[in-house]
Design an enzyme around this catalytic site. Structure first.
Site, short mmCIF file in Angstrom:
data_model
loop_
_atom_site.label_atom_id
_atom_site.label_comp_id
_atom_site.label_asym_id
_atom_site.label_seq_id
_atom_site.Cartn_x
_atom_site.Cartn_y
_atom_site.Cartn_z
N HIS A 1 4.89 -12.77 2.70
CA HIS A 1 5.21 -12.07 3.94
C HIS A 1 3.98 -11.98 4.82
O HIS A 1 2.87 -11.75 4.34
CB HIS A 1 5.76 -10.66 3.68
CG HIS A 1 4.95 -9.85 2.72
ND1 HIS A 1 5.04 -10.03 1.36
CD2 HIS A 1 4.03 -8.87 2.92
CE1 HIS A 1 4.21 -9.18 0.76
NE2 HIS A 1 3.57 -8.48 1.69
N HIS B 1 2.15 -9.93 7.75
CA HIS B 1 2.09 -8.64 8.44
C HIS B 1 1.67 -8.86 9.89
O HIS B 1 0.65 -9.50 10.14
CB HIS B 1 1.03 -7.73 7.81
CG HIS B 1 1.29 -7.30 6.41
ND1 HIS B 1 1.85 -6.08 6.10
CD2 HIS B 1 1.06 -7.90 5.21
CE1 HIS B 1 1.94 -5.93 4.79
NE2 HIS B 1 1.46 -7.03 4.22
P1 AMP Z 1 1.88 -6.19 0.53
O1 AMP Z 1 0.95 -5.15 0.01
O2 AMP Z 1 1.21 -7.21 1.41
O3 AMP Z 1 2.68 -6.82 -0.59
O4 AMP Z 1 2.87 -5.44 1.51
C1 AMP Z 1 4.16 -5.05 1.16
C2 AMP Z 1 4.68 -4.27 2.34
O5 AMP Z 1 6.07 -4.12 2.18
C3 AMP Z 1 4.10 -2.85 2.46
O6 AMP Z 1 3.46 -2.73 3.73
C4 AMP Z 1 5.31 -1.96 2.32
O7 AMP Z 1 5.25 -0.83 3.16
C5 AMP Z 1 6.44 -2.88 2.70
N1 AMP Z 1 7.75 -2.56 2.13
C6 AMP Z 1 8.03 -2.29 0.84
N2 AMP Z 1 9.35 -2.06 0.69
C7 AMP Z 1 9.91 -2.17 1.93
C8 AMP Z 1 11.23 -2.02 2.44
N3 AMP Z 1 12.27 -1.73 1.64
N4 AMP Z 1 11.43 -2.20 3.77
C9 AMP Z 1 10.40 -2.50 4.58
N5 AMP Z 1 9.13 -2.66 4.16
C10 AMP Z 1 8.88 -2.49 2.85
#
Ligand code: AMP
Ligand code: ZN
Length: 139
Positions: free
Chosen positions: A99, A101
């Site tokens: 993903h 950001h």
């Molecule tokens: P990472 O640390 O790069 O894996 O980021 C994962 C991101 O996913 C974090 O910023 C979380 O806040 C976000 N996240 C986790 N679950 C959800 C969800 N159900 N809907 C939207 N964002 C999410």
């Protein structure tokens, strides 16, 4: 992937504030935003890291990031954005579905550049730099 939260979001099994969708890519607001408008851009298929992405999906993903970055900035009247991947567990990736950001940035928000993650540049000799550049080129 049955137990992947982002696959469940793509499938509509977990709700999300969806902001974009095409054949390969899905984008939605981060549920714990680092700034207003924080958006995640993901491939619809389950791939863990950038290196796992097929080339055509990588192209679609970046095309969506290219389109969404100005849209996100405009939505919150941002002055810029930090656009980044936590690529792999060692880099702090918590959700193992690749993903991107897009985090809106504002003059004076005090959050610093990506360089702040590392506390400044490391010391490298010229021959080390030459060697690593050569290995990257060869790959
Ligand atoms: P990472 O640390 O790069 O894996 O980021 C994962 C991101 O996913 C974090 O910023 C979380 O806040 C976000 N996240 C986790 N679950 C959800 C969800 N159900 N809907 C939207 N964002 C999410
Ligand atoms: Zn997944």
């Amino acid at each position: 992937m049955d137990d992947c939260i982002f696959c469940k979001i793509v499938a509509g099994e977990i709700p999300s504030r969806t902001v974009y969708e095409d054949d390969d890519v899905f984008a939605f607001l981060d549920v714990n935003p680092l700034a207003e408008g924080h958006t995640l851009v993901i491939p619809k298929g389950h791939h863990e890291t950038i290196e796992d992405l097929p080339a055509d999906v990588a192209t679609s993903l970046f095309a969506a990031v290219h389109e969404l970055t100005p849209a996100v900035e405009d939505a919150v009247d941002a002055d810029g954005s930090t656009v980044a991947f936590n690529n792999g567990e060692a880099a702090g990736q918590e959700v193992p579905h690749v993903h991107c950001h897009i985090v809106p940035r504002f003059e004076g928000d005090g959050n610093g550049p990506i360089h702040a993650l590392f506390g400044g540049p490391g010391e490298m000799e010229d021959d080390q730099l030459d060697a690593v550049a050569e290995r990257i080129k060869q790959y």
